[in-house]
Design a protein around this motif. Structure first.
Motif, PDB file in Angstrom:
ATOM      1  N   LYS A 130       0.833  -1.201   0.000  1.00 40.50           N
ATOM      2  CA  LYS A 130       0.000   0.000   0.000  1.00 40.50           C
ATOM      3  C   LYS A 130       0.870   1.255   0.000  1.00 40.50           C
ATOM      4  O   LYS A 130       0.618   2.203  -0.754  1.00 40.50           O
ATOM      5  N   GLU A 131       1.891   1.261   0.835  1.00 44.85           N
ATOM      6  CA  GLU A 131       2.783   2.412   0.935  1.00 44.85           C
ATOM      7  C   GLU A 131       3.440   2.712  -0.407  1.00 44.85           C
ATOM      8  O   GLU A 131       3.473   3.859  -0.869  1.00 44.85           O
ATOM      9  N   ILE A 132       3.948   1.669  -1.061  1.00 43.80           N
ATOM     10  CA  ILE A 132       4.620   1.833  -2.353  1.00 43.80           C
ATOM     11  C   ILE A 132       3.620   2.285  -3.412  1.00 43.80           C
ATOM     12  O   ILE A 132       3.896   3.179  -4.211  1.00 43.80           O
ATOM     13  N   PHE A 133       2.441   1.688  -3.399  1.00 44.94           N
ATOM     14  CA  PHE A 133       1.398   2.047  -4.356  1.00 44.94           C
ATOM     15  C   PHE A 133       1.023   3.532  -4.220  1.00 44.94           C
ATOM     16  O   PHE A 133       0.940   4.255  -5.210  1.00 44.94           O
ATOM     17  N   ILE A 134       0.816   3.981  -3.021  1.00 44.91           N
ATOM     18  CA  ILE A 134       0.425   5.376  -2.781  1.00 44.91           C
ATOM     19  C   ILE A 134       1.533   6.330  -3.211  1.00 44.91           C
ATOM     20  O   ILE A 134       1.275   7.353  -3.842  1.00 44.91           O
ATOM     21  N   LYS A 135       2.773   5.979  -2.898  1.00 49.00           N
ATOM     22  CA  LYS A 135       3.895   6.837  -3.294  1.00 49.00           C
ATOM     23  C   LYS A 135       3.982   6.954  -4.815  1.00 49.00           C
ATOM     24  O   LYS A 135       4.250   8.027  -5.344  1.00 49.00           O
ATOM     25  N   ASN A 136       3.715   5.864  -5.508  1.00 50.70           N
ATOM     26  CA  ASN A 136       3.814   5.885  -6.961  1.00 50.70           C
ATOM     27  C   ASN A 136       2.597   6.546  -7.614  1.00 50.70           C
ATOM     28  O   ASN A 136       2.736   7.427  -8.448  1.00 50.70           O
ATOM     29  N   LYS A 137       1.415   6.145  -7.253  1.00 47.49           N
ATOM     30  CA  LYS A 137       0.212   6.595  -7.952  1.00 47.49           C
ATOM     31  C   LYS A 137      -0.350   7.914  -7.455  1.00 47.49           C
ATOM     32  O   LYS A 137      -0.844   8.700  -8.254  1.00 47.49           O
ATOM     33  N   LEU A 138      -0.285   8.159  -6.187  1.00 51.58           N
ATOM     34  CA  LEU A 138      -0.880   9.380  -5.663  1.00 51.58           C
ATOM     35  C   LEU A 138       0.160  10.486  -5.469  1.00 51.58           C
ATOM     36  O   LEU A 138      -0.119  11.654  -5.719  1.00 51.58           O
ATOM     37  N   GLU A 145      12.881   6.620  -7.099  1.00 46.05           N
ATOM     38  CA  GLU A 145      12.743   7.503  -5.934  1.00 46.05           C
ATOM     39  C   GLU A 145      12.213   6.725  -4.730  1.00 46.05           C
ATOM     40  O   GLU A 145      12.698   6.892  -3.609  1.00 46.05           O
ATOM     41  N   ILE A 146      11.216   5.892  -4.972  1.00 43.62           N
ATOM     42  CA  ILE A 146      10.619   5.110  -3.890  1.00 43.62           C
ATOM     43  C   ILE A 146      11.655   4.157  -3.302  1.00 43.62           C
ATOM     44  O   ILE A 146      11.781   4.029  -2.085  1.00 43.62           O
ATOM     45  N   ILE A 152      15.099   0.128  -0.390  1.00 45.26           N
ATOM     46  CA  ILE A 152      14.864  -1.185  -0.990  1.00 45.26           C
ATOM     47  C   ILE A 152      15.282  -1.139  -2.454  1.00 45.26           C
ATOM     48  O   ILE A 152      15.570  -0.070  -2.986  1.00 45.26           O
ATOM     49  N   SER A 153      15.300  -2.290  -3.098  1.00 47.02           N
ATOM     50  CA  SER A 153      15.706  -2.327  -4.503  1.00 47.02           C
ATOM     51  C   SER A 153      14.540  -1.896  -5.400  1.00 47.02           C
ATOM     52  O   SER A 153      13.372  -1.984  -5.019  1.00 47.02           O
TER      53      SER A 153
END
Length: 177
Positions: A130-138, A145-146, A152-153
């Motif tokens: 969820k955290e990665i998804f939000i950083k990318n999409k929202l 960057e993420i 992480i890789s």
């Protein structure tokens, strides 16, 4: 059949050499690509394309490893090309989809209830996903960057985004009805 003789016969255009290769390796190659993709039809398409490519390039082909390794590597590369092509298509669709959702949120659109349900669906993702998804999409952050921000890789970011998008694609149509 001796591998060198087989390669020479293949380069000369002998159909029996090609038939032997096809019957000897087709099932193995299909299983290999199926393990990569999880899609039996896609695996068969990729292996067939690889075998056709082998036949078309038979006169100019240089095989420095074993023929078996060459065939597996060819199928692997064909699979990677397929993934790259699909990723470009998915990225474009995702951009359109998420731009539309962002606009709808800003305009206080009459579809707020669908957005609310979509947010609940996003909340069902595992925390890291969820955290990665939000950083990318929202937040509109790129994978690199993420990855740097979370330590992480990039591959981990890609995997988590794939999981999130798969989950959302599988559940969004049922959820928004």
């Amino acid at each position: 059949m001796n591998e060198q003789k087989l390669i020479i016969k293949l380069q000369k255009g002998k159909a029996e050499a090609y038939s032997y290769l096809f019957s000897e390796y087709y099932d193995w190659l299909c299983n290999y690509v199926f393990n990569l993709s999880g899609d039996r039809l896609l695996a068969e398409d990729i292996v067939q394309d690889a075998m056709v490519s082998l036949w078309e390039k038979r006169k100019t082909i240089l095989i420095s490893t074993s023929l078996k390794n060459y065939l597996f590597k060819t199928c692997h590369n064909q699979f990677l090309q397929h993934i790259r092509k699909e990723k470009i298509q998915y990225d474009t669709l995702d951009k359109i989809r998420w731009d539309t959702i962002s606009e709808a949120t800003l305009e206080n659109d009459p579809y707020d209830y669908k957005l609310e349900k979509l947010n609940k669906l996003i909340d069902q993702l595992p925390p890291r996903c969820k955290e990665i998804f939000i950083k990318n999409k929202l937040e509109k952050k790129k994978y690199k960057e993420i990855a740097l921000e979370l330590g992480i890789s990039i591959k981990t970011v890609e995997n988590q985004m794939s999981k999130a998008l798969f989950f959302l694609r599988e559940n969004v149509s049922v959820f928004l009805l």
